[in-house]
Design an enzyme around this catalytic site. Structure first.
Site, short mmCIF file in Angstrom:
data_model
loop_
_atom_site.label_atom_id
_atom_site.label_comp_id
_atom_site.label_asym_id
_atom_site.label_seq_id
_atom_site.Cartn_x
_atom_site.Cartn_y
_atom_site.Cartn_z
N HIS A 196 0.87 -1.21 0.00
CA HIS A 196 0.00 0.00 0.00
C HIS A 196 0.89 1.24 0.00
O HIS A 196 1.51 1.56 1.01
CB HIS A 196 -0.89 0.00 1.25
N HIS A 245 1.37 5.45 -1.77
CA HIS A 245 0.94 6.56 -2.62
C HIS A 245 2.16 7.14 -3.31
O HIS A 245 3.06 7.65 -2.63
CB HIS A 245 0.26 7.66 -1.78
N LYS A 272 -9.92 -0.64 -5.14
CA LYS A 272 -9.83 0.09 -3.89
C LYS A 272 -11.14 0.80 -3.57
O LYS A 272 -11.66 1.56 -4.40
CB LYS A 272 -8.70 1.12 -4.00
N HIS A 331 -10.45 1.23 2.58
CA HIS A 331 -10.19 2.27 3.58
C HIS A 331 -11.36 2.16 4.57
O HIS A 331 -12.47 2.61 4.26
CB HIS A 331 -10.11 3.66 2.94
N HIS A 362 -4.23 -0.33 6.37
CA HIS A 362 -3.67 0.52 7.43
C HIS A 362 -4.51 0.52 8.72
O HIS A 362 -5.03 1.55 9.14
CB HIS A 362 -3.45 1.96 6.95
N ASP A 393 1.59 2.67 3.54
CA ASP A 393 0.74 3.86 3.40
C ASP A 393 1.59 5.13 3.37
O ASP A 393 1.17 6.18 3.87
CB ASP A 393 -0.33 3.94 4.49
#
Ligand code: NCD
Ligand code: ZN
Length: 350
Positions: free
Chosen positions: A17, A19, A103, A140, A178, A251
């Site tokens: 995971h 970004h 996602k 999420h 997360h 994350d």
């Protein structure tokens, strides 16, 4: 895995995971990830989000274009679920190997989630297809109802959304992303369903006090927000438990300093500079270094049905100070990394 007091050699890890952003930030932040991790599951919350096969392929190309030649790195792309998506994108994107996962962002739960899902019932038909083709669903897990206290939103999500969802779609493969609470540790750890969870380095190191230490500290603001100390301790027990349902997902979520330090600062902690060192520190503190490799490099591939990496990485005991910032090229724009200014004990050879 090879362990000595001064050296750890382990199978090269993957980040399940991350970004990576786009444009200038991408150029800067992807290299630290690609130097350590062989593969990474890349989040689709760009602006606009990745909702088509074409934009996913183009984004993957942009990532690969800025990876230094000597590094072997594979971005694993994800599909951002919206209420207007067609089942076809899922079927085709999966069949063509473009997406490794879909996602789910509840609308307005976090950075760039406004196009997300306002009501889970609105995407039942998509979830049916996701279940049918066997694509992992990454979640999420926070409710967005303003009536629910921000520190309770993950636990409320499990009760109100996740558990009913798994009962309705029992063959779904889910990653609760997360996780930040004891509730999630218990739910995932004891579930009869096919569910796993990723755990970040920062949620293993900080509790919610970090955001208010002597003043307001946006560097430690991320979503889901860090919780009370007993939740952090539960996460540490889960990560080091040796249970295959808990694995690495950093994350890492870079934001320029200017966008964090403002009256309405962005959520996200950039930990890619030293994620593996940060995890190693936790595993050592928990006297569980012998379980670091499984958490970092084995349980993820097992869940995703992907082969283990062949190469090894080596961490040496070399206390070092983490830089206070990472600049974008030669500009004054910068990102403050997790552990900025602190000493970490292990250093990975890069
Ligand atoms: C992430 C981001 O900035 O994209 N922020 C964060 O606090 N973790 C989004 C997310 O994963 O929630
Ligand atoms: Zn994220």
């Amino acid at each position: 895995m090879n362990l000595s007091p001064e050296k750890i050699t382990l199978r090269q890890p993957d980040d399940w995971h991350v970004h990576l952003r786009d444009g200038n930030i991408l150029n800067t932040v992807v290299v630290p990830t690609a130097r350590i991790f062989r593969r990474a599951v890349v989040m689709p919350n760009l602006q606009p989000p990745i909702t088509t096969i074409q934009t996913a392929i183009a984004y993957k190309e942009r990532i690969l274009n800025v990876i230094p030649k000597e590094l072997d790195f594979t971005p694993l792309m994800t599909l951002y679920l919206t209420e207007t998506l067609s089942r076809e994108v899922i079927r085709k994107g999966f069949a063509e190997g473009v997406f490794v996962a879909a996602k789910l962002y509840p609308a307005n739960s976090t950075t760039n989630s406004k196009d997300g899902v306002t009501d889970i019932r609105n995407i039942y038909s998509l979830i049916e297809t996701i279940e049918e083709v066997g694509l992992p669903l990454l979640i999420h897990g926070e409710v967005t109802n303003q009536d629910v206290d921000i520190f309770d939103r993950e636990a409320a999500f499990i009760e109100q959304i996740l558990d009913p969802l798994l009962h309705r779609f029992p063959a779904l493969r889910v990653v609760l992303e997360h996780i930040t609470t004891e509730d999630s540790v218990e739910y995932v750890g004891n579930s009869k369903f096919n569910i796993a969870a990723t755990i970040t380095p920062h949620h293993l190191h900080i509790n919610r006090n970090a955001m208010f230490e002597g003043g307001i500290r946006s560097d430690f603001y991320c979503l889901p927000v860090a919780k009370r100390e007993y939740h952090r301790l539960a996460l540490r027990r889960a990560a080091t438990s040796g249970k295959p349902c808990f694995f690495l997902g950093t994350d890492s979520a870079p934001h320029l300093r200017a966008f964090k330090e403002t009256s309405c600062g962005c959520a996200g902690i950039f930990n890619a500079l030293n994620a593996i060192e940060s995890y190693a520190q936790v595993f050592e503190e928990e006297d569980a270094l012998d379980r670091l490799e499984a958490f970092s490099s084995e349980f993820g591939p097992i869940f995703y049905g992907l082969p283990f990496n062949e190469k090894k990485i080596t961490l040496i005991r070399k206390p070092h100070r983490v830089p206070s910032s990472l600049h974008l090229g030669k500009t004054s724009e910068h990102i403050v990394p997790f552990h900025a200014g602190e000493i970490l004990n292990w250093l990975c050879e890069r």
